[in-house]
Design an enzyme around this catalytic site. Structure first.
Site, PDB file in Angstrom:
ATOM      1  N   LYS A 212      -6.028   0.757   5.097  1.00  0.00           N
ATOM      2  CA  LYS A 212      -6.567  -0.356   5.886  1.00  0.00           C
ATOM      3  C   LYS A 212      -6.653   0.015   7.351  1.00  0.00           C
ATOM      4  O   LYS A 212      -7.681  -0.154   7.991  1.00  0.00           O
ATOM      5  CB  LYS A 212      -5.682  -1.595   5.702  1.00  0.00           C
ATOM      6  CG  LYS A 212      -6.211  -2.811   6.428  1.00  0.00           C
ATOM      7  CD  LYS A 212      -5.648  -4.103   5.858  1.00  0.00           C
ATOM      8  CE  LYS A 212      -4.154  -4.201   6.040  1.00  0.00           C
ATOM      9  NZ  LYS A 212      -3.631  -5.457   5.461  1.00  0.00           N
ATOM     10  N   GLU A 218       0.895   9.288   5.121  1.00  0.00           N
ATOM     11  CA  GLU A 218       0.857   9.917   3.797  1.00  0.00           C
ATOM     12  C   GLU A 218      -0.592  10.095   3.330  1.00  0.00           C
ATOM     13  O   GLU A 218      -0.964  11.138   2.795  1.00  0.00           O
ATOM     14  CB  GLU A 218       1.570   9.035   2.751  1.00  0.00           C
ATOM     15  CG  GLU A 218       3.084   9.095   2.779  1.00  0.00           C
ATOM     16  CD  GLU A 218       3.693   8.030   3.655  1.00  0.00           C
ATOM     17  OE1 GLU A 218       2.993   7.497   4.557  1.00  0.00           O
ATOM     18  OE2 GLU A 218       4.881   7.714   3.450  1.00  0.00           O
ATOM     19  N   GLY A 269      -1.721  -5.215   1.577  1.00  0.00           N
ATOM     20  CA  GLY A 269      -1.895  -4.126   0.623  1.00  0.00           C
ATOM     21  C   GLY A 269      -1.543  -4.530  -0.800  1.00  0.00           C
ATOM     22  O   GLY A 269      -2.289  -4.266  -1.743  1.00  0.00           O
ATOM     23  N   ARG A 270      -0.418  -5.208  -0.969  1.00  0.00           N
ATOM     24  CA  ARG A 270       0.049  -5.545  -2.323  1.00  0.00           C
ATOM     25  C   ARG A 270      -0.778  -6.665  -2.958  1.00  0.00           C
ATOM     26  O   ARG A 270      -0.604  -6.969  -4.127  1.00  0.00           O
ATOM     27  CB  ARG A 270       1.524  -5.901  -2.293  1.00  0.00           C
ATOM     28  CG  ARG A 270       1.890  -7.042  -1.347  1.00  0.00           C
ATOM     29  CD  ARG A 270       3.399  -7.105  -1.146  1.00  0.00           C
ATOM     30  NE  ARG A 270       3.830  -8.089  -0.164  1.00  0.00           N
ATOM     31  CZ  ARG A 270       3.902  -7.875   1.152  1.00  0.00           C
ATOM     32  NH1 ARG A 270       3.528  -6.718   1.666  1.00  0.00           N
ATOM     33  NH2 ARG A 270       4.338  -8.817   1.972  1.00  0.00           N
ATOM     34  N   GLU A 356       8.483  -6.722  -2.064  1.00  0.00           N
ATOM     35  CA  GLU A 356       8.000  -6.547  -0.691  1.00  0.00           C
ATOM     36  C   GLU A 356       7.624  -7.894  -0.061  1.00  0.00           C
ATOM     37  O   GLU A 356       7.718  -8.073   1.147  1.00  0.00           O
ATOM     38  CB  GLU A 356       6.796  -5.593  -0.653  1.00  0.00           C
ATOM     39  CG  GLU A 356       6.521  -5.059   0.747  1.00  0.00           C
ATOM     40  CD  GLU A 356       5.478  -3.939   0.787  1.00  0.00           C
ATOM     41  OE1 GLU A 356       4.566  -3.951  -0.044  1.00  0.00           O
ATOM     42  OE2 GLU A 356       5.588  -3.068   1.668  1.00  0.00           O
ATOM     43  N   HIS A 387      14.732   0.594 -26.917  1.00  0.00           N
ATOM     44  CA  HIS A 387      15.517   1.781 -27.258  1.00  0.00           C
ATOM     45  C   HIS A 387      16.147   2.383 -26.013  1.00  0.00           C
ATOM     46  O   HIS A 387      16.546   3.538 -26.016  1.00  0.00           O
ATOM     47  CB  HIS A 387      14.625   2.810 -27.946  1.00  0.00           C
ATOM     48  CG  HIS A 387      14.146   2.361 -29.285  1.00  0.00           C
ATOM     49  ND1 HIS A 387      14.708   2.784 -30.456  1.00  0.00           N
ATOM     50  CD2 HIS A 387      13.196   1.467 -29.646  1.00  0.00           C
ATOM     51  CE1 HIS A 387      14.099   2.204 -31.480  1.00  0.00           C
ATOM     52  NE2 HIS A 387      13.177   1.391 -31.011  1.00  0.00           N
ATOM     53  N   LYS A 502       9.833   4.529   9.128  1.00  0.00           N
ATOM     54  CA  LYS A 502       8.693   5.265   9.686  1.00  0.00           C
ATOM     55  C   LYS A 502       9.006   5.814  11.072  1.00  0.00           C
ATOM     56  O   LYS A 502       8.707   6.963  11.390  1.00  0.00           O
ATOM     57  CB  LYS A 502       7.467   4.338   9.813  1.00  0.00           C
ATOM     58  CG  LYS A 502       6.782   3.997   8.506  1.00  0.00           C
ATOM     59  CD  LYS A 502       5.465   3.252   8.797  1.00  0.00           C
ATOM     60  CE  LYS A 502       4.999   2.446   7.609  1.00  0.00           C
ATOM     61  NZ  LYS A 502       3.826   1.625   7.889  1.00  0.00           N
TER      62      LYS A 502
END
Lengths: 526, 526
Positions: A212, A218, A269-270, A356, A387, A502
């Site tokens: 954005k 990253e 973002g999420r 978040e 399992h 950060k």
């Protein structure tokens, strides 16, 4: 007039706490249990249903929760959100992800633009672009068709789109909608990009850079990684890359990209799977019609979230029951357990969405709250989890509420009959069995084989996982998280908690460290 | 003489509770913090190191934990285990997974067989088989080489081997050890098998059926699924399948398989990665030498676990600190956060290992315990998690202890320099920064940007993720979980909590249901 109050300030919450607790084992037994499963079931968008029979609530508690919803003004707050009030007060932003899939209220104009029109325009631009890629009108340097799409993004630019792609991949293959394979690069670990690129036919791949701000370290690092690889392979990166970003980002008008598609600051973002962030990769992979159906499912869920009756509003009901479990019953975690391999990464997306958004200790005015907020969210698909970690869920010392998801039909339709039943029937039988096992337990003189039951769950049931039901499922949880944020009086739309790391990481890379940080850096060879 | 006592019966545990609590923010600040990071570091097997500087302990607490280790007879219990005492009392079984990778004590004879020799024999048989597959001596019906291996298993027959395969895939490609691609089918959801098979070149694939009992319904169902697909493709399933099972299972001597390799009842599924269960797929994928190195790393960790000084025994120390966090500080969950994309599924394996072993409410005598046992375990690789659920970890209302893992070198060695640093340096800088951010926090007048710190973590640091360091990492956690089981006085080696669901699912499939279960079954279309 909306009043933003803490949960602990609401008189109706005191009433909720005073309600007599439900003995799940008791109410779920015998014919009463059967009635309960029939009655405690709410239709959802996309043909889904939310069944909460195995939650530790009864009509009294539901009435108290309805009063809480009213006092907390959940409907009014939601209305304010979709009508464009500044709900993300920390960052002073509107919260408009719902506009990417429909218009629930008034037109919202921001920055001089009708935002719904803006999002539709982006969707249409992506559709046109995807169509040209599929037809070969947009092709590589040699005029050959692109056959793969590779998304470069992290967090919300990765988890949601990746989970949605995995959810629909087999469905698309079965129904003839599969256009291109998609892959994803997210981690700054160089082995992620290098490993994914080893499996990519770079000459025929289109890379989707998603950031954005256009400054996510990253993602920019992985972009360079990919550009390097393309250049070394004798390819021109600008003929292989598109950008999804905001109009004000450095990526927006760059000649480095074949095309750029836009989102904006009003979409976190999420919450961005239904924006261009999910739209580009999903439209390339499955075609824009499939993406549009996915949006329809989400829009339908958004409309359902407007209901004032909590028994017609599954995301509000789910939110209220979750708050009851967290703040009255005191459970610290929730497991998400889809009985659908296609939803294998859906829990990881919900983990971000929920943790978040609501993993916060201060209210929307920045004042510490005096109650627990968002729980830990984790999960894996069933039957795999059975399992694995279900041992703790059944017999551990903490109770963990469970969110099951199940479908009557598989996506691919290929099946075998073994011991008189299909695999799909076995899958469904297992989730039905688990709900009852968790709720009712089992007596046994051997305490090792004793199950105390009383472990609450709900299940979302659908006919089949399709673009539409997937969109509805996604938006259900987005709206649930939103309502819980309203109840806890949090700003669910910022994420200040990710900033400190950060800042310190930059300090390490600039070698401006001392104390413990300097020694850790040395140990890690930096 | 070993005494199996509850944690709450141990006088030394009372002393642990009485120790003055550590203010992590304080001890991790300034030059004292730097000293702490240097000193609170214990060498591990495989060249790894366990750094616990950011855990809320000090020398007093460590001394109290050492006394607890002594009173709880952790060394003696471990010795009893590796010398072949019946530690899995519930199922009346020895616990011998460590023998698959070395001899820590006396020879263990069971069922008239030297078990170490038996496991070595299986490993050698697998090595010989893998060699023949790689050379083409064992080939498909047309005499063509096999190029893919597909494991069919669930739970322990899936999660561990899958996580290990993913962990070494890129390393093997880089170092010339990559022999065959491996894929995995686990879920009874028919879309899992059908989806995986869509990506498999069946004519050149060898399928590995893994089920200790030979009766696991999911696995047998998926076997039939695969056999169906092979037959439809005109292939002979018996020329494409091998079995990993116990000698007494119906699969052991069947003509349906090219070969059968054996494990036994003394190896629990979640501890079976170093047995034939992991051995077959890993030897086929990477060669038997790589698998042997992986075992060496695990054996080295097993040897380290014998140390009586907790500061030379990282798995015991890790276990003690975990119990301190769970039973004194009261934290309900633990996150596993590897800064290594190759370890992307390692948290899912640890989730099973830990939660299935110690998610129990009764002690080894079947008596309810009056303290919390195993926590919820979850995690995703960093840096991905930073852009997701770390918000809650930093600023949520619950404290979640963290287990980081980091390496100085990547596996593939391909990297780019952006803004003056490589991706690998950025990765390391991020994990260093996170540890300090969690421990020390940050003051800010804006409470939204305030981090209270005091959030404990440890980190395991290594040079590079290799077969040997991976084996050491795996065994570290197996031994940690074992020591915690001893401390909580649990039987960590059975899993009665998974049985009830199986029984009820069978009832659904036989249409022998009533009450709630009948209605759920109907809603799910069974």
């Amino acid at each position: 007039m909306i009043a933003w109050k803490n949960l602990s300030e609401l008189a109706s919450f005191e009433k909720v706490k005073e309600c007599k607790k439900v003995c799940l084992k008791e109410v779920m037994s015998g014919e009463n249990g059967a009635e309960r499963v029939k009655n405690y079931c709410v239709p959802m968008a996309g043909g889904l249903a939310y069944n909460f029979a195995a939650k530790a609530v009864d009509d009294d508690i539901l009435a108290a929760l309805a009063a809480l919803a009213k006092e907390a003004q959940l409907n009014e707050k939601y209305e304010a959100l979709y009508n464009g009030e500044m709900i993300n007060t920390g960052e002073k932003r509107l919260v408009l992800h719902q506009l990417t899939r429909g218009q629930q209220g008034n037109a919202v104009v921001a920055d001089g633009v009708d935002k719904r029109a803006f999002y539709v325009e982006q969707q249409e631009k992506i559709a046109a672009f995807a169509e040209k890629v599929h037809s070969g009108e947009i092709a590589n340097e040699k005029g050959e068709k692109f056959t793969q799409a590779v998304q470069i993004g992290i967090g919300g630019s990765d988890l949601g789109p990746r989970a949605m792609y995995i959810a629909l991949e087999n469905w698309a293959k079965k129904t003839g909608h599969f256009k291109m394979e998609a892959k994803f690069i997210s981690n700054v670990d160089p082995d992620d990009a290098a490993g994914v690129l080893n499996g990519v036919d770079a000459a025929h791949a289109v890379f989707i850079l998603v950031s954005k701000s256009g400054t996510t370290l990253e993602t920019l690092t992985n972009e360079s990684f990919v550009k390097d690889a393309l250049t070394k392979a004798g390819l021109d990166p600008s003929k292989h890359m598109i950008a999804v970003t905001s109009e004000t980002s450095p990526l927006a008008k760059s000649a480095d990209y074949l095309a750029a598609f836009f989102m904006d600051d009003y979409i976190g973002g999420r919450y961005s799977s239904t924006s261009a962030v999910g739209g580009a990769v999903l439209s390339l992979a499955f075609g824009s019609d499939v993406f549009a159906e996915f949006l329809d499912g989400a829009a339908e869920a958004d409309a359902t979230a407007k209901e004032t009756d909590i028994c017609k509003n599954p995301s509000m009901l789910d939110a209220l029951i979750g708050v009851y479990e967290r703040n009255v019953l005191g459970y610290p975690a929730t497991a998400v357990l889809p009985y659908s391999q296609a939803l294998s990464r859906f829990p990881a997306h919900l983990q971000q969405l929920d943790m978040e958004s609501n993993g916060k200790s201060v209210n929307r005015y920045g004042e510490p709250v005096d109650y627990p907020t968002g729980p830990v969210i984790f999960g894996e698909p069933g039957t795999n989890g059975q399992h694995s970690f279900y041992q703790l869920l059944h017999q551990g010392t903490n109770i963990v509420p469970l969110q099951f998801v199940g479908f009557r039909k598989s996506q691919l339709g290929t099946d075998v009959v073994i011991q008189g039943s299909t695999s799909q029937q076995k899958l469904g039988a297992n989730v039905a069995a688990q709900i009852v096992a968790f709720a009712c337990g089992k007596d046994d003189e051997d305490r090792n084989k004793y199950f105390d039951g009383g472990r609450p769950s709900s299940i979302i049931i659908g006919e089949q996982l399709t673009p539409k039901s997937l969109g509805a499922l996604l938006a259900h949880f987005e709206n649930k998280v939103m309502f819980q944020g309203f109840l806890w009086n949090l700003n669910s739309f910022d994420q200040e908690g990710v900033q400190l790391g950060k800042v310190l990481a930059k300090r390490v890379l600039a070698h401006e460290t001392d104390g413990a940080l300097a020694v850790y850096s040395e140990l890690l060879g930096i």
